[in-house]
Design a protein around this motif. Structure first.
Motif, PDB file in Angstrom:
ATOM      1  N   LEU A 187       6.183  -3.202  -0.093  1.00 47.22           N
ATOM      2  CA  LEU A 187       6.019  -3.671  -1.467  1.00 47.22           C
ATOM      3  C   LEU A 187       4.566  -3.532  -1.887  1.00 47.22           C
ATOM      4  CD1 LEU A 187       8.254  -6.857  -1.381  1.00 47.22           C
ATOM      5  CD2 LEU A 187       8.816  -4.607  -2.287  1.00 47.22           C
ATOM      6  N   TYR A 188       4.356  -2.843  -2.989  1.00 47.81           N
ATOM      7  CA  TYR A 188       3.035  -2.638  -3.562  1.00 47.81           C
ATOM      8  C   TYR A 188       3.035  -3.206  -4.978  1.00 47.81           C
ATOM      9  CZ  TYR A 188       2.085   0.523   0.300  1.00 47.81           C
ATOM     10  OH  TYR A 188       1.883   1.052   1.551  1.00 47.81           O
ATOM     11  N   PRO A 189       1.847  -3.436  -5.563  1.00 55.02           N
ATOM     12  CA  PRO A 189       1.803  -3.921  -6.949  1.00 55.02           C
ATOM     13  C   PRO A 189       2.552  -3.007  -7.928  1.00 55.02           C
ATOM     14  CG  PRO A 189      -0.338  -4.159  -5.928  1.00 55.02           C
ATOM     15  CD  PRO A 189       0.525  -3.385  -4.957  1.00 55.02           C
ATOM     16  N   THR A 190       2.622  -1.708  -7.600  1.00 51.84           N
ATOM     17  CA  THR A 190       3.325  -0.755  -8.460  1.00 51.84           C
ATOM     18  C   THR A 190       4.819  -0.707  -8.185  1.00 51.84           C
ATOM     19  OG1 THR A 190       2.799   1.003  -6.887  1.00 51.84           O
ATOM     20  CG2 THR A 190       1.303   0.714  -8.770  1.00 51.84           C
ATOM     21  N   GLY A 191       5.268  -1.417  -7.147  1.00 58.12           N
ATOM     22  CA  GLY A 191       6.684  -1.446  -6.807  1.00 58.12           C
ATOM     23  C   GLY A 191       6.921  -1.048  -5.362  1.00 58.12           C
ATOM     24  N   PRO A 192       8.189  -1.053  -4.942  1.00 57.75           N
ATOM     25  CA  PRO A 192       8.506  -0.698  -3.555  1.00 57.75           C
ATOM     26  C   PRO A 192       8.329   0.795  -3.315  1.00 57.75           C
ATOM     27  CG  PRO A 192      10.508  -1.086  -4.781  1.00 57.75           C
ATOM     28  CD  PRO A 192       9.366  -1.419  -5.703  1.00 57.75           C
ATOM     29  N   ALA A 193       8.000   1.136  -2.073  1.00 55.34           N
ATOM     30  CA  ALA A 193       7.840   2.540  -1.712  1.00 55.34           C
ATOM     31  C   ALA A 193       8.262   2.733  -0.264  1.00 55.34           C
ATOM     32  CB  ALA A 193       6.393   2.973  -1.896  1.00 55.34           C
ATOM     33  N   MET A 194       8.880   3.865   0.020  1.00 58.32           N
ATOM     34  CA  MET A 194       9.174   4.216   1.404  1.00 58.32           C
ATOM     35  C   MET A 194       7.891   4.756   2.023  1.00 58.32           C
ATOM     36  SD  MET A 194      12.973   5.878   1.470  1.00 58.32           S
ATOM     37  CE  MET A 194      12.903   6.077   3.232  1.00 58.32           C
ATOM     38  N   VAL A 195       7.542   4.214   3.191  1.00 56.28           N
ATOM     39  CA  VAL A 195       6.300   4.602   3.853  1.00 56.28           C
ATOM     40  C   VAL A 195       6.545   4.834   5.338  1.00 56.28           C
ATOM     41  CG1 VAL A 195       4.847   3.325   2.221  1.00 56.28           C
ATOM     42  CG2 VAL A 195       5.598   2.222   4.327  1.00 56.28           C
ATOM     43  N   VAL A 196       5.621   5.554   5.949  1.00 57.36           N
ATOM     44  CA  VAL A 196       5.602   5.700   7.400  1.00 57.36           C
ATOM     45  C   VAL A 196       4.203   5.283   7.853  1.00 57.36           C
ATOM     46  CG1 VAL A 196       5.011   8.177   7.302  1.00 57.36           C
ATOM     47  CG2 VAL A 196       6.043   7.225   9.364  1.00 57.36           C
ATOM     48  N   CYS A 208      -9.085  -2.454  18.979  1.00 65.27           N
ATOM     49  CA  CYS A 208      -8.357  -2.777  17.760  1.00 65.27           C
ATOM     50  C   CYS A 208      -7.401  -1.637  17.448  1.00 65.27           C
ATOM     51  CB  CYS A 208      -9.319  -3.023  16.587  1.00 65.27           C
ATOM     52  SG  CYS A 208     -10.244  -1.565  16.070  1.00 65.27           S
ATOM     53  N   VAL A 209      -6.616  -1.804  16.408  1.00 71.70           N
ATOM     54  CA  VAL A 209      -5.691  -0.763  15.963  1.00 71.70           C
ATOM     55  C   VAL A 209      -6.022  -0.427  14.516  1.00 71.70           C
ATOM     56  CG1 VAL A 209      -3.274  -0.235  15.431  1.00 71.70           C
ATOM     57  CG2 VAL A 209      -3.848  -1.457  17.535  1.00 71.70           C
ATOM     58  N   ALA A 210      -6.294   0.839  14.266  1.00 70.21           N
ATOM     59  CA  ALA A 210      -6.496   1.318  12.896  1.00 70.21           C
ATOM     60  C   ALA A 210      -5.130   1.785  12.380  1.00 70.21           C
ATOM     61  CB  ALA A 210      -7.491   2.464  12.868  1.00 70.21           C
ATOM     62  N   ALA A 211      -4.789   1.373  11.164  1.00 71.34           N
ATOM     63  CA  ALA A 211      -3.466   1.713  10.636  1.00 71.34           C
ATOM     64  C   ALA A 211      -3.515   1.924   9.130  1.00 71.34           C
ATOM     65  CB  ALA A 211      -2.476   0.602  10.963  1.00 71.34           C
ATOM     66  N   THR A 212      -2.630   2.773   8.665  1.00 68.32           N
ATOM     67  CA  THR A 212      -2.447   2.970   7.233  1.00 68.32           C
ATOM     68  C   THR A 212      -1.002   3.391   6.996  1.00 68.32           C
ATOM     69  OG1 THR A 212      -3.340   4.025   5.243  1.00 68.32           O
ATOM     70  CG2 THR A 212      -3.098   5.422   7.193  1.00 68.32           C
ATOM     71  N   ASN A 213      -0.524   3.191   5.796  1.00 66.54           N
ATOM     72  CA  ASN A 213       0.810   3.655   5.418  1.00 66.54           C
ATOM     73  C   ASN A 213       0.685   4.948   4.640  1.00 66.54           C
ATOM     74  OD1 ASN A 213       2.300   1.559   6.521  1.00 66.54           O
ATOM     75  ND2 ASN A 213       2.114   0.299   4.704  1.00 66.54           N
ATOM     76  N   VAL A 214       1.557   5.908   4.951  1.00 63.03           N
ATOM     77  CA  VAL A 214       1.639   7.156   4.201  1.00 63.03           C
ATOM     78  C   VAL A 214       2.906   7.086   3.367  1.00 63.03           C
ATOM     79  CG1 VAL A 214       1.819   9.666   4.353  1.00 63.03           C
ATOM     80  CG2 VAL A 214       0.467   8.397   6.054  1.00 63.03           C
ATOM     81  N   MET A 215       2.744   7.153   2.057  1.00 66.52           N
ATOM     82  CA  MET A 215       3.910   7.092   1.173  1.00 66.52           C
ATOM     83  C   MET A 215       4.679   8.405   1.255  1.00 66.52           C
ATOM     84  SD  MET A 215       2.508   5.235  -2.221  1.00 66.52           S
ATOM     85  CE  MET A 215       2.046   3.531  -2.200  1.00 66.52           C
ATOM     86  N   LEU A 216       5.988   8.309   1.421  1.00 61.51           N
ATOM     87  CA  LEU A 216       6.797   9.517   1.557  1.00 61.51           C
ATOM     88  C   LEU A 216       6.759  10.363   0.288  1.00 61.51           C
ATOM     89  CD1 LEU A 216       9.823   8.364   3.704  1.00 61.51           C
ATOM     90  CD2 LEU A 216       7.645   9.352   4.403  1.00 61.51           C
ATOM     91  N   GLN A 217       6.604   9.746  -0.866  1.00 60.63           N
ATOM     92  CA  GLN A 217       6.473  10.519  -2.103  1.00 60.63           C
ATOM     93  C   GLN A 217       5.241  11.412  -2.041  1.00 60.63           C
ATOM     94  OE1 GLN A 217       8.645  10.858  -4.774  1.00 60.63           O
ATOM     95  NE2 GLN A 217       7.249  12.531  -5.212  1.00 60.63           N
ATOM     96  N   SER A 258      15.570  10.324  14.834  1.00 58.42           N
ATOM     97  CA  SER A 258      16.831  10.107  14.111  1.00 58.42           C
ATOM     98  C   SER A 258      17.355  11.354  13.410  1.00 58.42           C
ATOM     99  CB  SER A 258      16.644   9.008  13.057  1.00 58.42           C
ATOM    100  OG  SER A 258      15.804   9.470  12.021  1.00 58.42           O
ATOM    101  N   GLY A 259      16.463  12.322  13.160  1.00 50.93           N
ATOM    102  CA  GLY A 259      16.865  13.506  12.404  1.00 50.93           C
ATOM    103  C   GLY A 259      16.890  13.254  10.915  1.00 50.93           C
ATOM    104  N   ALA A 260      16.393  12.106  10.470  1.00 51.70           N
ATOM    105  CA  ALA A 260      16.397  11.749   9.043  1.00 51.70           C
ATOM    106  C   ALA A 260      15.400  12.611   8.283  1.00 51.70           C
ATOM    107  CB  ALA A 260      16.057  10.273   8.869  1.00 51.70           C
ATOM    108  N   LEU A 261      15.814  13.060   7.110  1.00 52.92           N
ATOM    109  CA  LEU A 261      14.932  13.816   6.224  1.00 52.92           C
ATOM    110  C   LEU A 261      13.939  12.861   5.585  1.00 52.92           C
ATOM    111  CD1 LEU A 261      14.232  16.477   4.738  1.00 52.92           C
ATOM    112  CD2 LEU A 261      15.888  15.787   2.990  1.00 52.92           C
ATOM    113  N   LEU A 262      12.643  13.100   5.800  1.00 56.82           N
ATOM    114  CA  LEU A 262      11.611  12.226   5.272  1.00 56.82           C
ATOM    115  C   LEU A 262      10.995  12.760   3.998  1.00 56.82           C
ATOM    116  CD1 LEU A 262       9.726  11.291   8.564  1.00 56.82           C
ATOM    117  CD2 LEU A 262      11.597  10.073   7.431  1.00 56.82           C
ATOM    118  N   ALA A 263      10.830  14.072   3.915  1.00 55.30           N
ATOM    119  CA  ALA A 263      10.196  14.681   2.747  1.00 55.30           C
ATOM    120  C   ALA A 263      10.614  16.142   2.681  1.00 55.30           C
ATOM    121  CB  ALA A 263       8.675  14.566   2.839  1.00 55.30           C
TER     122      ALA A 263
END
Length: 108
Positions: A40-49, A65-74, A100-105
């Protein structure tokens, strides 16, 4: 490890998140990608990895530590479209999750 980031008084503990555990399970590696989820982002929900990287101290294998970021599938869709447009006109690109074989982009 825990902090009040959302202003509601609820504590956020990154160490219980699957993306954090993915990084901890892959010490000394390059960037590792977690499972796709809705964020959930201020602009709305987004699929991310999530893209995660375990950071260690120089000369040590101990996790610092762990460095992390989300990559929006769009964003990945847009990136693949840009690459495909610069190649042959009949080029189609797909990004598929290995487990899983799921299509991401895709470029279409």
């Amino acid at each position: 490890a825990a902090g009040n980031l959302n202003g509601t008084g609820a504590l956020y503990n990154a160490t219980i998140r699957s993306w954090y555990k993915t990084a901890v399970q892959n010490p000394g590696t390059t960037v590792t990608f977690g499972s796709v989820y809705f964020a959930l982002y201020p602009t709305g929900p987004a699929m991310v990895v999530p893209a995660v990287y375990p950071v260690t101290r120089s000369g040590s294998s101990a996790l610092s530590c762990v460095a992390a970021t989300n990559v929006m599938l769009q964003s990945l869709d847009d990136f693949l479209k840009t690459i495909a447009a610069s190649l042959l006109s009949e080029t189609v690109l797909f990004l598929v999750e290995r487990k899983s074989g799921a299509l991401l982009a895709s470029s279409i």
